[in-house]
Design a protein around this motif. Structure first.
Motif, PDB file in Angstrom:
ATOM      1  N   THR A 122      71.630  61.536  60.299  1.00  0.00           N
ATOM      2  CA  THR A 122      70.409  61.458  60.017  1.00  0.00           C
ATOM      3  C   THR A 122      69.315  62.730  60.246  1.00  0.00           C
ATOM      4  O   THR A 122      69.528  62.791  61.299  1.00  0.00           O
ATOM      5  CB  THR A 122      69.006  60.287  60.022  1.00  0.00           C
ATOM      6  N   ASP A 139      69.870  62.409  54.650  1.00  0.00           N
ATOM      7  CA  ASP A 139      70.858  61.578  55.517  1.00  0.00           C
ATOM      8  C   ASP A 139      72.187  62.005  55.586  1.00  0.00           C
ATOM      9  O   ASP A 139      73.267  61.887  55.629  1.00  0.00           O
ATOM     10  CB  ASP A 139      71.038  60.307  54.249  1.00  0.00           C
ATOM     11  N   SER A 158      69.217  61.214  49.066  1.00  0.00           N
ATOM     12  CA  SER A 158      68.752  60.560  50.759  1.00  0.00           C
ATOM     13  C   SER A 158      66.583  61.308  50.816  1.00  0.00           C
ATOM     14  O   SER A 158      67.919  61.871  51.718  1.00  0.00           O
ATOM     15  CB  SER A 158      68.923  59.969  50.615  1.00  0.00           C
TER      16      SER A 158
END
Length: 198
Positions: free
Chosen positions: A3, A64, A46
């Motif tokens: 992340t 992500d 994401s």
């Protein structure tokens, strides 16, 4: 997936906008709205807004490391002229990632990236869309950015008209000059949107 996060209360402050846009910033605390309400960011994949942020800031956006990014409505800087881009960034792994760039079909007009082989942040530009030279202002591999909010400033000064080799670029990290490149030829202007990703 790793992340990566960009954002915080004062994520990007482009200066020297040459496409009819004023100087502006995207705070990214709760969305992609810019403070001038002229060039909003749209999320893809994401990209999640949250409260993690450097001291004194209110939020950020997390990616992500695979599908997530934010893209502006139009270009943010004229990369043929003088410009400055700043960002608060935090990466949670040592994988290479581009935090901020302004795109084109083959290469980005500029990259503000973490370079895995050198273990350092870098500011890189391109001279054309294909088969480019890549002038680079490289950071310090001993600054340990993993898991830490880092403030980056990338400054580009265009060559003086009629005088070759007068352009320059610099990368600052947490207020300290980390790397430069000089004697630059004119760079490439993509005239395409700004992208923030991880």
């Amino acid at each position: 997936m790793p992340t990566d996060q960009a954002g915080a209360d004062s994520v990007i402050v482009p200066a020297g906008w040459g496409n009819g846009m004023p100087e502006d910033e995207w705070k990214l605390a709760t969305g992609g709205t810019d403070t001038a309400a002229l060039n909003p960011l749209t999320a893809s994949g994401s990209a999640t807004y949250g409260t993690d942020a450097p001291s004194g800031a209110t939020g950020s956006v997390a990616f992500d490391g695979n599908t997530g990014f934010l893209k502006s409505k139009q270009s943010a800087v004229n990369t043929l002229g003088d410009y400055t881009v700043s960002a608060w960034v935090k990466i949670n792994s040592a994988l290479g990632t581009t935090a901020v760039c302004q795109g084109t079909t083959q290469h980005q007009a500029f990259y503000l990236s973490y370079d895995k082989p050198s273990k350092a942040w870098m500011f890189q530009t391109t001279t054309n869309d294909e088969n480019s030279d890549f002038p680079t202002a490289e950071g310090d591999p001993n600054t340990g950015p993993i898991g830490t909010w880092t403030h980056l400033v990338a400054a580009y000064r265009a060559p003086i008209a009629g005088k070759s080799g007068t352009g320059s670029m610099a990368l600052y990290q947490n207020g300290t000059l980390m790397g430069t490149a000089t004697n630059l030829s004119p760079q490439y202007d993509s005239s395409m949107p700004l992208t923030i990703d991880g």
